[in-house]
Design an enzyme around this catalytic site. Structure first.
Site, PDB file in Angstrom:
ATOM      1  N   ARG A  71       0.846  -1.191   0.000  1.00 41.23           N
ATOM      2  CA  ARG A  71       0.000   0.000   0.000  1.00 41.23           C
ATOM      3  C   ARG A  71       0.882   1.241   0.000  1.00 41.23           C
ATOM      4  O   ARG A  71       1.971   1.249   0.566  1.00 41.23           O
ATOM      5  CB  ARG A  71      -0.921   0.010   1.220  1.00 41.23           C
ATOM      6  CG  ARG A  71      -2.078  -0.997   1.095  1.00 41.23           C
ATOM      7  CD  ARG A  71      -3.013  -0.944   2.284  1.00 41.23           C
ATOM      8  NE  ARG A  71      -2.360  -1.440   3.480  1.00 41.23           N
ATOM      9  CZ  ARG A  71      -1.837  -0.696   4.429  1.00 41.23           C
ATOM     10  NH1 ARG A  71      -1.907   0.625   4.353  1.00 41.23           N
ATOM     11  NH2 ARG A  71      -1.251  -1.245   5.466  1.00 41.23           N
ATOM     12  N   TYR A 199      -1.201  -3.596  -7.002  1.00 43.77           N
ATOM     13  CA  TYR A 199      -1.023  -4.312  -5.733  1.00 43.77           C
ATOM     14  C   TYR A 199      -2.343  -4.376  -4.951  1.00 43.77           C
ATOM     15  O   TYR A 199      -3.065  -3.376  -4.833  1.00 43.77           O
ATOM     16  CB  TYR A 199       0.061  -3.638  -4.859  1.00 43.77           C
ATOM     17  CG  TYR A 199       0.008  -4.192  -3.448  1.00 43.77           C
ATOM     18  CD1 TYR A 199       0.474  -5.491  -3.188  1.00 43.77           C
ATOM     19  CD2 TYR A 199      -0.606  -3.495  -2.410  1.00 43.77           C
ATOM     20  CE1 TYR A 199       0.345  -6.039  -1.927  1.00 43.77           C
ATOM     21  CE2 TYR A 199      -0.734  -4.047  -1.142  1.00 43.77           C
ATOM     22  CZ  TYR A 199      -0.257  -5.320  -0.905  1.00 43.77           C
ATOM     23  OH  TYR A 199      -0.407  -5.879   0.335  1.00 43.77           O
ATOM     24  N   LYS A 208      -9.676  -2.286   1.962  1.00 45.82           N
ATOM     25  CA  LYS A 208      -9.351  -1.137   2.808  1.00 45.82           C
ATOM     26  C   LYS A 208     -10.084   0.124   2.335  1.00 45.82           C
ATOM     27  O   LYS A 208     -10.494   0.949   3.143  1.00 45.82           O
ATOM     28  CB  LYS A 208      -7.844  -0.894   2.808  1.00 45.82           C
ATOM     29  CG  LYS A 208      -7.001  -2.126   3.143  1.00 45.82           C
ATOM     30  CD  LYS A 208      -7.080  -2.544   4.581  1.00 45.82           C
ATOM     31  CE  LYS A 208      -6.051  -3.635   4.866  1.00 45.82           C
ATOM     32  NZ  LYS A 208      -6.063  -4.186   6.204  1.00 45.82           N
ATOM     33  N   HIS A 228     -10.595  -2.013  11.668  1.00 50.78           N
ATOM     34  CA  HIS A 228      -9.528  -2.871  11.128  1.00 50.78           C
ATOM     35  C   HIS A 228      -9.309  -4.024  12.110  1.00 50.78           C
ATOM     36  O   HIS A 228      -8.291  -4.092  12.791  1.00 50.78           O
ATOM     37  CB  HIS A 228      -8.274  -2.011  10.980  1.00 50.78           C
ATOM     38  CG  HIS A 228      -7.160  -2.644  10.218  1.00 50.78           C
ATOM     39  ND1 HIS A 228      -5.853  -2.229  10.319  1.00 50.78           N
ATOM     40  CD2 HIS A 228      -7.148  -3.669   9.326  1.00 50.78           C
ATOM     41  CE1 HIS A 228      -5.088  -2.956   9.534  1.00 50.78           C
ATOM     42  NE2 HIS A 228      -5.845  -3.840   8.920  1.00 50.78           N
ATOM     43  N   SER A 250      -1.348  -3.512  10.063  1.00 48.76           N
ATOM     44  CA  SER A 250      -1.052  -4.476   9.007  1.00 48.76           C
ATOM     45  C   SER A 250       0.236  -5.229   9.310  1.00 48.76           C
ATOM     46  O   SER A 250       1.225  -4.633   9.735  1.00 48.76           O
ATOM     47  CB  SER A 250      -0.919  -3.757   7.663  1.00 48.76           C
ATOM     48  OG  SER A 250      -2.187  -3.258   7.295  1.00 48.76           O
ATOM     49  N   CYS A 252       0.776  -7.373  11.678  1.00 55.12           N
ATOM     50  CA  CYS A 252       1.039  -7.521  13.112  1.00 55.12           C
ATOM     51  C   CYS A 252       0.274  -8.695  13.717  1.00 55.12           C
ATOM     52  O   CYS A 252       0.137  -8.784  14.938  1.00 55.12           O
ATOM     53  CB  CYS A 252       0.710  -6.243  13.856  1.00 55.12           C
ATOM     54  SG  CYS A 252       1.877  -4.924  13.480  1.00 55.12           S
ATOM     55  N   ASP A 279      -9.626  -9.454   9.135  1.00 58.01           N
ATOM     56  CA  ASP A 279      -9.085  -8.131   8.802  1.00 58.01           C
ATOM     57  C   ASP A 279     -10.038  -6.970   9.076  1.00 58.01           C
ATOM     58  O   ASP A 279      -9.606  -5.908   9.487  1.00 58.01           O
ATOM     59  CB  ASP A 279      -8.685  -8.112   7.314  1.00 58.01           C
ATOM     60  CG  ASP A 279      -7.779  -6.949   6.956  1.00 58.01           C
ATOM     61  OD1 ASP A 279      -6.822  -6.690   7.708  1.00 58.01           O
ATOM     62  OD2 ASP A 279      -8.037  -6.290   5.940  1.00 58.01           O
ATOM     63  N   ARG A 373       1.749 -12.225  -0.733  1.00 54.68           N
ATOM     64  CA  ARG A 373       0.414 -12.485  -0.180  1.00 54.68           C
ATOM     65  C   ARG A 373      -0.233 -13.723  -0.772  1.00 54.68           C
ATOM     66  O   ARG A 373       0.120 -14.165  -1.861  1.00 54.68           O
ATOM     67  CB  ARG A 373      -0.495 -11.283  -0.497  1.00 54.68           C
ATOM     68  CG  ARG A 373      -0.041  -9.969   0.138  1.00 54.68           C
ATOM     69  CD  ARG A 373      -0.636  -9.799   1.493  1.00 54.68           C
ATOM     70  NE  ARG A 373      -0.119  -8.635   2.209  1.00 54.68           N
ATOM     71  CZ  ARG A 373      -0.705  -8.131   3.290  1.00 54.68           C
ATOM     72  NH1 ARG A 373      -1.822  -8.664   3.750  1.00 54.68           N
ATOM     73  NH2 ARG A 373      -0.172  -7.116   3.924  1.00 54.68           N
TER      74      ARG A 373
END
Ligand code: GDP
Ligand code: PGA
Ligand code: MN
Length: 589
Positions: A71, A199, A208, A228, A250, A252, A279, A373
């Site tokens: 991002r 991406y 998001k 989030h 993100s 974590c 998420d 990912r």
């Protein structure tokens, strides 16, 4: 042929097509036949590579451009009329100015390409809290990812009917030029525009962009919250399932925690964890006055590196079919995938994330990008909750905040009450990760893990949290903070993490149901060391005590850092939060 007669939709698509000038327009109907044809087409052009269909059925590999792997927060904008409504933590530009700036970037951008129209739903199609979006894109990769991450197709258009109430999203790859890359949100127009990226976090607009940035604005206006957060259910030996929602920045540990596998002796006693979401949570006050959470997504967009059969067998199992891998290693020996931390046998004959030949047995360079990912269907997850498709979601007993802090934050503490809990969320800080471009490992404030995702003024957002607490009253969830990432002097993690995190969640849940004791400290309530079950964890009591220990001098420094951070918000900072900060300082002295 158009799949709807909705005038608002058709007019908008006409307008976008006139600007981007695609050769053809294809509507995504959601059928497997259509998606399969698109997969073949993408394989023919090299956009996707089909993997070993015996070992990884339905799985594909994709590589993004080398400069397009995360991002881009510095190129992400909230464009509302007044700058003060975007606040000091968002990039802002006036809507008219931004539309004018974007127009040339989109003009003719789809010449020679096809525009795909993706009708998608966040939430169960036709359910009361579902919200709909349409993403226009010139990328088959985006279509196929959206078809995993959201519910797509004709059923969405049928549910929308002739309503103009949907979120518009326009994505064009254009030249993938990082200098002209923009991820832009126009909350008052329910519009998202993304250009020059391929991406995931920048281009899967339901995630998001819609479900957090636009939805946070909708939640503020309509009295609910877009957060989030992962959502999970913990089944205890008595068979009761209790739910919590947890916000971590993100990379974590949300996806891993959401799919946690209990330690062996917990399993023997009957403990089980159910994944509702990994998420994003949309939270509402239910008819019973409690806070209910639903996951608006349909799949997982997870970090690959570090995922393995030991740390998280559920996450790994989730990626074994119907999955799109992005920027991982291609193992040429058996046509499968590999990433750092998968196992100790990197492939010898392989292609790295940049597309270059790579020999994992000798190469000093990483084969997979740190932010590589997997995009996998939620239904693949062995521990997916029976409530995953429940339209109203699940009732939340605990809200957990957390991040990566090498020193300051203890393993776990509980806030004194809701208002103090909002304070605890607002002062969250975490070391930056590879999920966004920029330096990695730098501590930054990331309130409620929403710094990059809040679609309006962060101080107004905190006020919204405080207001929600007033509505919830004594039915409000209890609020906690965790830190799995405390390190010793050599930088090694002191807490084993992953499945062992259940030991902490057990205490959290017991606190919510008045089944466990605590010690009061200046920052909140901490467990008594004997109340955390260490059996089989490899952690000794002294280490646990160290993990729970507060360094007062460090926390006084923290108070100063928080005050400096709060100063950014000026008069909008809720009085309650500055009072909480003063009270914390007084307790520390
Ligand atoms: P998300 O982006 O918040 O969903 O984070 P993930 O669950 O994908 O995890 C990001 C990275 O953190 C991965 O490399 C994980 O292996 C690692 N990670 C996740 N949970 C833990 C944990 O409890 N302890 C440690 N040390 N690492 C973790
Ligand atoms: P995450 O973010 O690391 O929170 O899963 C994904 C992204 O949008 O890049
Ligand atoms: Mn994740």
């Amino acid at each position: 042929m158009a799949l709807t007669e909705n005038r608002a939709v058709l007019d908008w698509i006409d307008e976008m097509a006139a600007m981007t000038q695609p050769d053809a327009i294809v509507w995504i109907d959601g059928s497997e036949a259509q998606l399969e044809a698109l997969r073949s087409q993408a394989c023919a052009t090299g956009e996707l590579e089909k993997l070993n269909q015996e070992k990884l059925p339905g799985c594909y590999l994709h590589r993004t451009a080398v400069n397009d792997v995360a991002r881009v927060e510095d190129r992400t904008f909230i464009c509302c009329e007044k700058q003060e409504d975007a606040g000091p933590t968002n990039n802002w530009m006036a809507p008219a100015e931004m539309y004018a700036r974007l127009k040339p970037l989109y003009t003719g951008a789809m010449k020679g390409r096809t525009m795909y129209v993706i009708p998608y739903s966040m939430g169960v199609v036709g359910s009361p809290f579902a919200k709909y979006g349409i993403e226009l894109t010139d990328s088959i990769y985006v279509v196929l990812n959206m078809a995993i991450m959201t519910r797509v197709g004709q059923s969405v258009l049928d549910a929308l009917g002739d309503s103009p109430d949907y979120v518009k999203g326009l994505h064009a790859k254009a030249e993938l030029d990082p200098e002209r890359r923009y991820i832009v949100h126009f909350p008052q127009d329910n519009t998202i525009m993304s250009v020059n990226s391929g991406y995931g976090g920048n281009v899967l607009l339901g995630k998001k962009c819609f479900a957090l940035r636009i939805a946070s604005c909708l939640g503020r206006d309509e009295g609910w919250m877009a957060e989030h957060m992962l959502i999970l259910g913990i089944q205890n030996p008595a068979g009761e399932v209790r739910y919590l929602a947890a916000a971590f920045p993100s990379a974590c540990g949300k996806t891993n925690l959401a799919m946690l596998i209990p330690p062996a002796h917990y399993q023997e006693k009957g403990w089980k964890v159910w994944c509702v979401g990994d998420d994003i949570a949309w939270l509402r006050v239910g008819e019973d006055g409690r806070l209910w959470a639903m996951n608006p997504e349909y799949g997982f967009f997870g970090v690959a590196p570090g995922t393995n059969a030991k740390s998280n067998p559920n996450a790994l199992a989730t990626t074994r079919r119907g999955t799109i891998f992005t920027n991982v290693v291609h193992n040429l020996d058996d046509d499968t995938v590999w990433w750092e931390g998968l196992d100790k046998n990197p492939p010898e004959h392989a292609v790295d994330w940049k597309g270059n030949p790579w020999n994992g047995t000798v190469s000093a360079e990483k084969g997979a990008h740190p932010n590589s990912r997997f995009t996998a269907p939620a239904k693949n997850c062995p521990c997916i909750s029976p409530e995953f498709e429940s339209p109203r979601g699940v009732p939340i007993s605990a809200i957990v905040f957390g991040g990566r802090r090498a020193r300051t934050a203890p393993l776990v503490y509980q806030s004194r009450d809701w208002e103090h809990g909002v304070f605890v969320g607002s002062i969250m800080a975490s070391e930056t990760t590879a999920a966004a471009t920029g330096a990695v490992g730098v501590v930054r404030r990331d309130p409620m893990a929403m710094l990059p995702f809040c679609g309006y003024h962060m101080a107004d957002y905190w006020q919204h949290w405080l207001d929600m607490g007033k509505v919830l009253g004594d039915k409000a969830p209890k609020i906690f903070n965790v830190n799995w990432f405390r390190t010793d002097d050599e930088g090694r993690f002191l807490w084993p993490g992953f499945g062992d995190n259940l030991r902490v969640l057990e205490w959290i849940m017991k606190r919510c149901f008045h089944e466990a004791d605590a010690v009061e400290t200046p920052i909140g309530y901490e467990p008594k060391a004997e109340d955390i079950d260490l059996e089989g964890s490899g952690v000794d009591r002294a280490t646990l005590e160290g993990l729970l220990k507060l360094d007062t001098a460090m926390w006084l420094d923290e108070v100063n850092a928080i005050r400096a951070f709060y100063d950014k918000f000026g008069a909008k900072l809720p009085e309650t939060l500055s009072q909480e900060l003063s009270a914390l300082e007084a307790r520390l002295h």
